[in-house]
Design an enzyme around this catalytic site. Structure first.
Site, PDB file in Angstrom:
ATOM      1  N   ARG A 103      -1.612  -3.253  -3.974  1.00  0.00           N
ATOM      2  CA  ARG A 103      -2.775  -2.986  -3.370  1.00  0.00           C
ATOM      3  C   ARG A 103      -3.404  -1.704  -3.221  1.00  0.00           C
ATOM      4  NH1 ARG A 103      -6.728  -6.932  -1.893  1.00  0.00           N
ATOM      5  NH2 ARG A 103      -7.534  -6.285   0.340  1.00  0.00           N
ATOM      6  N   LYS A 108     -13.704   2.947  -1.880  1.00  0.00           N
ATOM      7  CA  LYS A 108     -14.708   2.165  -0.914  1.00  0.00           C
ATOM      8  C   LYS A 108     -14.781   2.809   0.414  1.00  0.00           C
ATOM      9  CE  LYS A 108     -15.845  -2.608   0.839  1.00  0.00           C
ATOM     10  NZ  LYS A 108     -15.328  -3.936   0.985  1.00  0.00           N
ATOM     11  N   ARG A 157     -13.285   0.354  -6.223  1.00  0.00           N
ATOM     12  CA  ARG A 157     -12.888   0.776  -4.876  1.00  0.00           C
ATOM     13  C   ARG A 157     -12.280   2.462  -5.100  1.00  0.00           C
ATOM     14  NH1 ARG A 157     -10.218  -3.289  -0.756  1.00  0.00           N
ATOM     15  NH2 ARG A 157     -11.969  -4.705  -0.641  1.00  0.00           N
ATOM     16  N   ASP A 174       0.760  -1.095   0.004  1.00  0.00           N
ATOM     17  CA  ASP A 174      -0.106   0.100  -0.009  1.00  0.00           C
ATOM     18  C   ASP A 174       1.015   1.267  -0.105  1.00  0.00           C
ATOM     19  OD1 ASP A 174      -2.147  -1.458   0.289  1.00  0.00           O
ATOM     20  OD2 ASP A 174      -2.051  -1.840   2.509  1.00  0.00           O
TER      21      ASP A 174
END
Length: 382
Positions: free
Chosen positions: A195, A258, A255, A173
């Protein structure tokens, strides 16, 4: 009173509150000063950069070059898995590292994965830091940033974070918030991550602003097998309050963002952003959680599904009459969103609008947004 984007840019540029930083934090993160006016430091290598980022001293850290963490912690080969989404393993799909036992807890077939270890463990920032790129030179390659466990008062501005094992789900991330406070992410570009570009949760991060930032989903490894990144923005903190303004989110497939969270969930003000070239969904608001979204003055261009499955937790600012509901809590009538070659955006919930009282924003008309965001979002545009 509604300000134009150009006037806002001038106001921000003329008011510098910290050494090296351009402008002033606004929205929910108003008051963030980062390292303040301490003498800036220019790290010579990744070891010195890591030391500055993680120590207990207020810091203004200027990134005047690329800091490449790839291979700095070696690589590893182990069992991962092939999720159902990877229907194109020979043509740019994403297999998965066993992050959070994702593979172990599934029936996905096992595959061998080889990945760079540096991207899996982000740098845990200390409080009172400004991390600022110089021109378009500030690049963080192969390593993300994490603001957690009470870290606060942090500015991340004008840097590019890239190449975190983009071929693998759970590859890394770029920016993580967990129990942080007073965080301003501004004029950042994020690309080629495995990710999430930005993830917030689970512990509360109550004062966060993400502005003028480019979420670049262009990739050669895609969970949706179409060169669009699926894992873009996951905002699931308990009691998070996030201002999301003037950002460019493009070439994604889900997303984006999200939104959810336990307890009070995430309160998100998505205002004057440009969402472009999304082959899946932009907003996904978890119906079994408490994500609440005010979306106004945004532009959607070639977005297949602006909001996924229902509208229970969004106010979508559909027209001038309905948008008058914003007047009392926000101090102005919300701006209508603009959708071109896109699906529909719906949402009529208004009971959470009082949560934006005191945020101190105004929006501009969506007709002004696309050109302004493309000109100003990302690195090298201060």
């Amino acid at each position: 009173m509604h300000f134009s984007q150009s006037l806002l840019a001038c106001l921000f540029a003329s008011n510098t509150v910290a050494a090296g930083v351009t402008g002033t934090a606004f929205g929910f993160a108003a008051g963030t000063t980062g390292g303040g006016d301490v003498e800036p430091v220019y790290p010579t290598d990744i070891d010195e950069l890591t030391s500055y980022l993680t120590d207990d001293e207020p810091r203004v850290i200027i990134l005047s070059k690329e800091y490449n963490y790839i291979s700095s912690e070696g690589e590893t080969t182990e069992d991962g898995c092939r999720p159902d989404s990877n229907t194109c393993p020979d043509d740019g799909g994403q297999d998965a590292i066993n992050g959070a036992n994702w593979c172990t807890n599934s029936d996905y077939p096992t595959v061998s994965v080889t990945y760079d270890k540096a991207a899996i463990t982000p740098i845990n920032l200390g409080s009172n830091k400004s991390i600022v790129g110089e021109g378009d030179k500030g690049v963080l390659r192969g390593k993300g940033l994490r603001i957690a466990n009470g870290a606060q008062n942090i500015i991340i501005q004008n840097i590019h974070i890239t190449e975190l094992n983009p071929q693998y789900i759970w590859g890394g991330d770029a920016i993580t918030l967990v129990g942080a406070d007073l965080v301003w992410i501004d004029h950042v570009r994020i690309s080629l991550v495995g990710r999430q570009h930005i993830v917030a949760g689970y512990d509360a991060s109550p004062r966060v602003t993400i502005s003028n930032t480019e979420i670049d989903g262009n990739t050669s490894w895609s969970a949706s097998c179409d060169n669009h990144h699926y894992w873009a923005l996951l905002l699931i903190g308990e009691g998070d309050k996030i201002t999301f303004q003037n950002n460019y989110v493009h070439h994604t497939s889900g997303r984006s963002p999200k939104v959810g969270g336990t307890g009070d969930g995430t309160l998100l003000h998505a205002v004057n952003n440009l969402f472009e070239e999304n082959t899946g969904h932009a907003f996904a608001i978890a119906e079994d959680e408490n994500g609440r979204v005010l979306a106004e003055g945004n532009v959607f261009i070639n977005v297949v599904t602006p909001i996924e499955e229902g509208d229970a937790f969004m106010f979508s600012a559909p027209d001038a009459s309905a948008n008058a509901a914003c007047q009392d809590p926000l101090g102005y009538v919300c701006e209508v969103n603009l959708l071109t070659a896109s699906g529909t955006l719906s949402g009529s919930a208004t009971d959470f609008l009082s949560g934006f009282s005191g945020e101190g924003l105004t929006a501009v008309a969506a007709s002004q947004v696309a050109a302004s965001v493309k000109s100003n979002a990302g690195v090298g545009k201060l």
